[in-house]
Enzyme design. Sequence first.
Site: not given
Length: 348
Positions: A36, A119, A137
């Site tokens: 991520e 996010y 996102d």
Amino acid sequence: MRSSQFQSDLLQWFHKNARVLPWRSHPTPYNVWISEIMLQQTRVDTVVPYFVRFITELPDVSALSQVEEDKLLKLWQGLGYYNRALNLKKAAKILMETNQGQLPSEIKHLLELPGIGPYSAGAIASIAFGKAVPAVDGNVLRIMARILANREDINNTKNKKHMQEVMAQLVSEKEPGSFNQAMMDLGATICLPNGEPKCSECPIRRHCQANKLGATSEIPVKIQKKVRSVEKKTVFVISSEGQFALKKRKPGGLLPNLWEFPNAEDYLTEKQARDFLSAMGIRVHDMVPIKQSKHVFSHLEWHMKGFFVTATADDRVQSELSWVTGTDIQHQYSIPTVFKAFMEYCKQ
DNA sequence: AAGACGGGGCA
DNA sequence: TGCCCAGTCTT
């Protein structure tokens, strides 16, 4: 729009069409976290090889917490936004000291770690821990703007906050991780950011107001770009006895702690260049111009002229400069892409 | 709310 | 050439 139908249409499509990605085969909290962070503002295809190499070299939080910074930055070389890598190590040390090296599963605690924002916290909590939380996102903002035929600026703070609330209601309770990843895959392969979206293949087009109105090319709406400033530089590739001079950049700011070729503000004449080198403790044996090159960052441009300088061994007294071989440059020193054209002169 | 912060792919 | 990407942090 009925949430349950939206969810099942999306999830059914995802279970058949999910992209095969290295961080999806073993979605441990560590693997999800690293992926991520790498994926922030960075395309999947770019991330894949970096992720594989990173996990091989640093397989867990403990290894990451102890990694030498130059090695860490070398693993990140070319990926950009280098503070992401430095924050990763900071967070790993915090986790070792405060939580037995474990990622927390709660949004609140994830948000306390450097480099993890709304996010990423949502993505980690949902994908790695199965929490029913949204991960909003750019894909989600674009898809939902079209779904709702919302013509507000999608990057507007108020809109983002609104979408966060919308998605908190919409996320699947049973499969939040798959739901959030389905939105990403849909955004990357169907509901495209540039060019026409492939609405005929879209599993949720029956829920889409923009599709119904024929407005998918007008939505989302986004506000203008800002002008980029230009900085002129003169870059020196200085060679002496098979080694090259590198300089470590300062912490913070642009390209923190990375290595660079010695360089000066503005375009220097050959006379000014000789003075600059002299002040650095370099005595020039020979100096020839290098082809001009340009590099575009998101917020500025560097226009660079350069010189290839041959110095004599006795002149290598000054430090602040490190003298390294082309092989070292290739394997050990993290030099940002902005110097790519100059690195060509250091091949063995 | 706006700017700093990389690099590459694609129309 | 300009836009945007599985954003976050600082001012």
